[in-house]
Design a protein around this motif. Structure first.
Motif, short mmCIF file in Angstrom:
data_model
loop_
_atom_site.label_atom_id
_atom_site.label_comp_id
_atom_site.label_asym_id
_atom_site.label_seq_id
_atom_site.Cartn_x
_atom_site.Cartn_y
_atom_site.Cartn_z
N UNK A 23 0.84 -1.21 0.00
CA UNK A 23 0.00 0.00 0.00
C UNK A 23 0.87 1.25 0.00
N UNK A 24 1.94 1.23 0.79
CA UNK A 24 2.86 2.36 0.84
C UNK A 24 3.49 2.62 -0.54
N UNK A 25 3.88 1.56 -1.24
CA UNK A 25 4.51 1.71 -2.56
C UNK A 25 3.51 2.23 -3.59
N UNK A 26 2.27 1.73 -3.54
CA UNK A 26 1.23 2.19 -4.47
C UNK A 26 0.96 3.67 -4.22
N UNK B 86 -6.71 5.94 1.69
CA UNK B 86 -7.63 5.77 0.56
C UNK B 86 -7.42 4.42 -0.11
N UNK B 87 -6.16 4.07 -0.34
CA UNK B 87 -5.86 2.78 -0.98
C UNK B 87 -6.31 1.62 -0.11
N UNK B 88 -6.01 1.71 1.20
CA UNK B 88 -6.40 0.65 2.12
C UNK B 88 -7.92 0.50 2.15
N UNK B 89 -8.63 1.62 2.16
CA UNK B 89 -10.09 1.57 2.16
C UNK B 89 -10.65 0.96 0.89
N UNK B 90 -10.07 1.35 -0.26
CA UNK B 90 -10.51 0.79 -1.55
C UNK B 90 -10.26 -0.72 -1.62
N UNK B 91 -9.08 -1.14 -1.16
CA UNK B 91 -8.76 -2.57 -1.17
C UNK B 91 -9.73 -3.35 -0.30
N UNK B 92 -10.06 -2.79 0.87
CA UNK B 92 -11.00 -3.47 1.77
C UNK B 92 -12.39 -3.53 1.14
N UNK B 93 -12.80 -2.46 0.48
CA UNK B 93 -14.11 -2.44 -0.18
C UNK B 93 -14.16 -3.47 -1.30
N UNK B 94 -13.09 -3.56 -2.10
CA UNK B 94 -13.02 -4.54 -3.19
C UNK B 94 -13.06 -5.96 -2.61
N UNK B 95 -12.30 -6.19 -1.54
CA UNK B 95 -12.26 -7.51 -0.90
C UNK B 95 -13.63 -7.90 -0.38
N UNK B 96 -14.32 -6.98 0.31
CA UNK B 96 -15.65 -7.26 0.85
C UNK B 96 -16.65 -7.58 -0.25
N UNK B 97 -16.62 -6.78 -1.32
CA UNK B 97 -17.57 -6.99 -2.42
C UNK B 97 -17.27 -8.30 -3.16
N UNK B 98 -15.98 -8.59 -3.33
CA UNK B 98 -15.57 -9.85 -3.98
C UNK B 98 -16.09 -11.04 -3.19
N UNK B 99 -15.90 -11.03 -1.87
CA UNK B 99 -16.40 -12.13 -1.03
C UNK B 99 -17.92 -12.26 -1.13
N UNK B 100 -18.60 -11.13 -1.12
CA UNK B 100 -20.08 -11.13 -1.19
C UNK B 100 -20.57 -11.86 -2.43
N UNK B 101 -20.01 -11.54 -3.59
CA UNK B 101 -20.49 -12.13 -4.84
C UNK B 101 -19.99 -13.55 -5.05
N UNK B 102 -18.78 -13.85 -4.58
CA UNK B 102 -18.29 -15.24 -4.67
C UNK B 102 -19.17 -16.16 -3.84
N UNK B 103 -19.62 -15.68 -2.66
CA UNK B 103 -20.47 -16.50 -1.79
C UNK B 103 -21.82 -16.78 -2.42
N UNK B 104 -22.18 -16.03 -3.45
CA UNK B 104 -23.44 -16.27 -4.16
C UNK B 104 -23.22 -17.05 -5.46
N UNK B 105 -22.00 -17.52 -5.67
CA UNK B 105 -21.72 -18.37 -6.82
C UNK B 105 -21.35 -17.66 -8.10
N UNK B 106 -21.05 -16.37 -8.03
CA UNK B 106 -20.68 -15.62 -9.23
C UNK B 106 -19.19 -15.77 -9.52
N UNK B 107 -18.83 -15.68 -10.79
CA UNK B 107 -17.44 -15.47 -11.21
C UNK B 107 -17.26 -13.97 -11.29
N UNK B 108 -16.24 -13.44 -10.63
CA UNK B 108 -16.08 -11.99 -10.51
C UNK B 108 -14.80 -11.55 -11.21
N UNK B 109 -14.95 -10.60 -12.14
CA UNK B 109 -13.79 -10.02 -12.82
C UNK B 109 -13.37 -8.77 -12.06
N UNK B 110 -12.08 -8.71 -11.72
CA UNK B 110 -11.55 -7.55 -10.98
C UNK B 110 -10.56 -6.82 -11.88
N UNK B 111 -11.06 -5.78 -12.53
CA UNK B 111 -10.22 -4.97 -13.42
C UNK B 111 -9.47 -5.82 -14.42
#
Length: 199
Positions: A38-41, A51-76
């Motif tokens: 995070x420091x290097x980014x 900001x970066x740490x918050x964004x990463x946590x938000x992406x992680x939370x959303x990724x887990x949410x949709x994976x738990x529902x059986x979706x394949x998730x594309x991340x950028x």
């Protein structure tokens, strides 16, 4: 900067008497923990670390949410995340098993073609790994290699420790726990994100 690699025998136990083909393995430069990454980014893009740490946590939370529902998730441009499952025991007929006996096996990342192509060509350079010999290291040498790595890189994962010393998983866990008890190192994180730091 080059990516260093060494060549290792495959070690097929079924063909002990035959010469085994060699395969290339990267000699790791170290492990970047989440805080350092995070420091290097932040330094390279101008975004605050918070900001970066918050964004990463938000992406992680959303990724887990949709994976738990059986979706394949594309991340950028990174790739697609998906789940794989395993049965609790070998089965031959569908009626032999019920849902509670099916478990999460892995979370797969299929890297996008564009991301992979952007890694090529790698600047590769072959060298003898400084962390291994033909067999695994003895305990004193494992300790020395670990402390040298921590002095240079700051942290190490269990997988890195195994790679550096040539020891197996059980021995690596045993030694790392011993070093924690002796007060040489401390453990940070949980589950698959555990790293070991110099105390």
């Amino acid at each position: 900067m080059s990516v260093y690699y060494d060549l290792y025998a495959s070690g097929n136990p079924q063909k002990k008497d035959e010469q085994q083909p060699l395969h290339a393995r990267v000699i790791p430069s170290g492990t970047l923990d989440a805080k350092k990454f995070i420091e290097l980014v932040s330094k390279s893009n101008g975004f605050s670390q918070a900001t970066i740490e918050g964004c990463l946590q938000a992406v992680t939370d959303e990724l887990q949410h949709w994976l738990k529902q059986g979706w394949i998730v594309e991340v950028g441009e990174l790739g697609h995340f998906s789940l794989s499952l395993k049965c609790g025991r070998p089965i031959m007929e569908k009626k032999e098993i019920r849902s509670p006996s099916i478990h999460l096996n892995k979370i797969n990342l299929r890297v996008n073609k564009k991301f992979r192509e952007s890694m090529e060509p790698l600047q590769l350079e072959r060298m003898e790994s400084p962390y291994r010999n033909d067999g695994s290291l003895d305990e004193d040498n494992c300790r020395t290699v670990l402390m040298q790595h921590l002095e240079k890189e700051g942290c190490v994962t269990r997988t890195d420790f195994m790679r550096l010393t040539g020891i197996n998983r059980d021995k690596a866990i045993g030694l790392l726990n011993k070093y924690i008890e002796e007060g040489m190192i401390r453990k940070y994180g949980g589950g698959k994100t555990v790293v070991y730091l110099k105390k």
